[in-house]
Write an enzyme that holds these catalytic residues in place. Structure first.
Site, PDB file in Angstrom:
ATOM      1  N   ASN A 209      -3.301  77.687  54.022  1.00 26.51           N
ATOM      2  CA  ASN A 209      -3.586  76.808  55.278  1.00 26.51           C
ATOM      3  C   ASN A 209      -3.917  75.416  54.667  1.00 26.51           C
ATOM      4  O   ASN A 209      -4.334  75.461  53.416  1.00 26.51           O
ATOM      5  CB  ASN A 209      -4.376  77.331  56.247  1.00 26.51           C
ATOM      6  CG  ASN A 209      -5.746  77.611  55.675  1.00 26.51           C
ATOM      7  OD1 ASN A 209      -6.405  76.753  55.374  1.00 26.51           O
ATOM      8  ND2 ASN A 209      -6.102  78.844  55.294  1.00 26.51           N
ATOM      9  N   ARG A 210      -4.151  74.348  55.651  1.00 25.27           N
ATOM     10  CA  ARG A 210      -4.531  73.037  55.114  1.00 25.27           C
ATOM     11  C   ARG A 210      -5.710  72.761  55.189  1.00 25.27           C
ATOM     12  O   ARG A 210      -6.128  71.496  54.926  1.00 25.27           O
ATOM     13  CB  ARG A 210      -3.725  72.123  56.222  1.00 25.27           C
ATOM     14  CG  ARG A 210      -2.231  72.221  56.148  1.00 25.27           C
ATOM     15  CD  ARG A 210      -1.677  71.155  57.250  1.00 25.27           C
ATOM     16  NE  ARG A 210      -0.354  71.488  57.615  1.00 25.27           N
ATOM     17  CZ  ARG A 210       0.836  70.846  56.846  1.00 25.27           C
ATOM     18  NH1 ARG A 210       0.514  70.283  55.873  1.00 25.27           N
ATOM     19  NH2 ARG A 210       1.898  71.379  57.541  1.00 25.27           N
TER      20      ARG A 210
END
Ligand code: CTP
Length: 409
Positions: A209-210
């Site tokens: 994920n970011r």
């Protein structure tokens, strides 16, 4: 643009003051450097003059018509003394005015931040500790020194924190005052998760994920500045540890879970700011999945990861606070706070830090970045600001709750 006085006293860490000065001027501040005569044995006045664009004097006999020993302190929005030696702390605690820096400290009514740097023995000496306590009692911020390599072969508490850490914390004090870095977490052990987990599919690929980990880093930095012993369980964040913080690197949700359970055992506060993957690939291939091979996948079956926050709540010792994070958007079923309250109840944590991630909406008030919801029904708005300023607001909410729970222990 704010007016910052950068006091520099005579320790070898004075060379880092040049980098701190650079960070302040790059942030757009007007900086007046006031070294002690001792500081100029380490860094020349020309360096400070060139980097600040302002004249540098150390004694009260220069620029007499300017009445520098009064004006510099009076006109400042913030005074930062970095490095602050044992001698400077002693002179400031007594209220001496035997050079321009100590005179400036007596005339400044703005917030003052001392950043000590000295040998471990000098830092731990009762005389220094009493001077630090005196300065804190009077409302100054005295950052704890970093632990690590000192001048020569020695190692221990006494290192000057990195200029980037000092600049970030000074920015918080400039924006929100010295209270934002109150020394209220001394003796508290804090465990924070940060970053985002990566769930392997094969030896080279993962589901991730970011999350950058920046908010978790700021939470750790501010907790350390407020006096806590801080452990940061960091999922895939490749930036240096904030000063005074022990980092436990992890990769997957399962590794993060194991580390959090181990580190949380003695904790007073557990903060789950990491973005933990809810799902992982159900199987991890032992060798790289090659296209065109018999093993080429057409779909990736997923398995559910455990909810670490819920587990940490279930094993919570009396008096320990467990803090969760939630990124929410409003929808047909309810607004952000309705969803957040439901999540707080579902997870069972003591506090939930809520980020409104719906485009352009910040809980109806444009200056709010996060809201901290308490299981006791409390709602704390943390005004919009940089990640360190938001972290300070979150710690203020946690500290209030910690004080209340200590009272009822
Ligand atoms: N969290 C956790 N373990 C997981 C997933 C999330 O500990 N497997 C923690 C996060 O660190 C965060 C909180 O739970 O503190 C909220 O995460 P979020 O993903 O918003 O919660 P979910 O239960 O996944 O809710 P949603 O249904 O909105 O996805």
């Amino acid at each position: 643009m704010s007016s910052i006085v950068l006091g520099v006293s005579g320790g070898v860490a004075a060379y880092k003051a040049a980098l701190l000065l650079r960070a302040f001027t790059e942030a757009g501040h007007d900086v007046r450097v006031v070294p002690t005569p001792g500081a100029l044995h380490f860094v020349g006045a020309a360096t400070f003059e060139a980097l600040s664009g302002n004249p540098v004097t150390t004694d009260v006999w220069s620029d007499v018509p300017e009445v520098a020993h009064v004006r510099i302190g009076q006109n400042a929005d913030l005074v930062v003394v970095a490095p602050a030696t044992a001698d400077l702390l002693a002179r400031a605690a007594i209220g001496r005015a035997d050079d321009l820096l100590t005179a400036t400290l007596l005339t400044a009514s703005c917030p003052v931040v001392f950043v000590p740097a000295m040998h471990t023995e000098m830092w731990l000496h009762p005389a220094t500790q009493e001077n630090v306590a005196t300065l804190r009692r009077r409302g100054a911020v005295v950052l704890p020194p970093a632990v690590g390599r000192l001048t020569g072969p020695d190692s221990g508490p006494g290192r000057l924190p990195e200029p980037a850490d000092i600049a970030a914390l000074a920015g918080v004090v400039l924006e929100h005052g010295a209270g934002a870095l109150a020394h209220d977490l001394s003796g508290r052990r804090v465990v924070i998760s940060a970053g985002g987990t990566r769930e392997p599919l094969d030896p080279v690929r993962y589901l991730g994920n970011r999350s950058s980990g920046k908010q978790g880093w700021a939470l750790a930095r501010v907790a350390a500045a407020r006096g806590a012993e801080v452990v940061l369980v960091a999922a895939n964040v490749e930036v240096p540890a904030p000063f005074g913080v022990r980092v436990v690197p992890v990769g997957t949700a399962e590794e993060l879970r194991t580390a959090m359970h181990a580190e949380a055992k003695e904790a007073d506060v557990v903060v789950m700011s990491a973005a933990v993957a809810d799902f992982r690939p159900a199987t991890e291939a032992a060798t790289k999945l090659k296209k065109g091979s018999a093993a080429e996948p057409t779909a990736v079956p997923l398995a559910r990861n455990p909810d670490v926050l819920v587990e940490l709540v279930a094993e919570r010792a009396p008096g320990r606070l467990v803090v969760g994070f939630a990124a929410e958007t409003g929808d047909d079923e309810g607004d952000v706070l309705t969803h957040a309250r439901a999540k707080l109840a579902r997870k069972g944590c003591d506090l939930l830090v809520v980020n409104d991630v719906s485009a352009g909406q910040v809980f109806g008030r444009p200056d709010n970045a996060v809201v901290v919801l308490g299981a006791d029904g409390s709602v704390t708005d943390v005004p919009h600001g940089g990640k360190d300023a938001v972290a300070a607001g979150i710690w203020a909410a946690i500290s209030t709750r910690l004080g209340a729970s200590r009272g009822t222990d």
